[in-house]
Design a protein around this motif. Sequence first.
Motif, PDB file in Angstrom:
ATOM      1  N   ASP A  67     -43.829 -16.519  25.711  1.00  0.00           N
ATOM      2  CA  ASP A  67     -44.722 -15.764  24.829  1.00  0.00           C
ATOM      3  C   ASP A  67     -44.140 -15.663  23.420  1.00  0.00           C
ATOM      4  N   GLN A  68     -42.872 -15.317  23.322  1.00  0.00           N
ATOM      5  CA  GLN A  68     -42.223 -15.135  22.022  1.00  0.00           C
ATOM      6  C   GLN A  68     -42.225 -16.412  21.200  1.00  0.00           C
ATOM      7  N   TYR A  69     -41.915 -17.551  21.851  1.00  0.00           N
ATOM      8  CA  TYR A  69     -41.787 -18.822  21.129  1.00  0.00           C
ATOM      9  C   TYR A  69     -43.010 -19.728  21.287  1.00  0.00           C
ATOM     10  N   GLN A  70     -44.056 -19.220  21.937  1.00  0.00           N
ATOM     11  CA  GLN A  70     -45.280 -19.990  22.158  1.00  0.00           C
ATOM     12  C   GLN A  70     -44.972 -21.371  22.746  1.00  0.00           C
ATOM     13  N   ILE A  98     -30.196 -31.567  22.523  1.00  0.00           N
ATOM     14  CA  ILE A  98     -29.823 -30.486  21.610  1.00  0.00           C
ATOM     15  C   ILE A  98     -31.040 -29.877  20.912  1.00  0.00           C
ATOM     16  N   THR A  99     -31.896 -30.703  20.356  1.00  0.00           N
ATOM     17  CA  THR A  99     -33.026 -30.194  19.571  1.00  0.00           C
ATOM     18  C   THR A  99     -34.015 -29.395  20.415  1.00  0.00           C
ATOM     19  N   TYR A 104     -34.289 -21.389  20.341  1.00  0.00           N
ATOM     20  CA  TYR A 104     -33.946 -20.192  21.109  1.00  0.00           C
ATOM     21  C   TYR A 104     -32.716 -19.445  20.602  1.00  0.00           C
ATOM     22  N   GLY A 105     -31.969 -20.033  19.698  1.00  0.00           N
ATOM     23  CA  GLY A 105     -30.798 -19.357  19.176  1.00  0.00           C
ATOM     24  C   GLY A 105     -29.629 -19.280  20.150  1.00  0.00           C
ATOM     25  N   VAL A 106     -29.599 -20.194  21.120  1.00  0.00           N
ATOM     26  CA  VAL A 106     -28.462 -20.242  22.038  1.00  0.00           C
ATOM     27  C   VAL A 106     -27.506 -21.331  21.574  1.00  0.00           C
TER      28      VAL A 106
END
Length: 115
Positions: A67-70, A98-99, A104-106
């Motif tokens: 939901d957050q990242y669609q 990688i891409t 997600y910022g991980v």
Amino acid sequence: MSGEELLVRPQNIAEFWRVATTPRGRHPGGLGLTAAEARLRRENIRRDFTLLRDEPALYDAWEHLVDQYQVIGLAVFDARLVAAVQIHRLDRILTFNITDFARYGVSVLDPTAVQ
């Protein structure tokens, strides 16, 4: 990465099985292994990696991410891996893609860049 514990999820093994048993040329990356050959490789994975089982909280974390990242399409499977990283409080993912995880910022590590 000497001394690091490497974890694998049931999803990783299932995705490996799909690629391993897909005939060469039918899908990008298909290895064309027989079920018996894929089983031996799966057993090696289970021997060399710690299996991180799905937790009940995984679905809720996944649902929040999509939901957050669609998230749409095949990327829903990457979101499940990120959800597992979050609920288990892990700090990075080891992947050739990688891409796919950038949004997600991980922290993501490329296997070719680590020893």
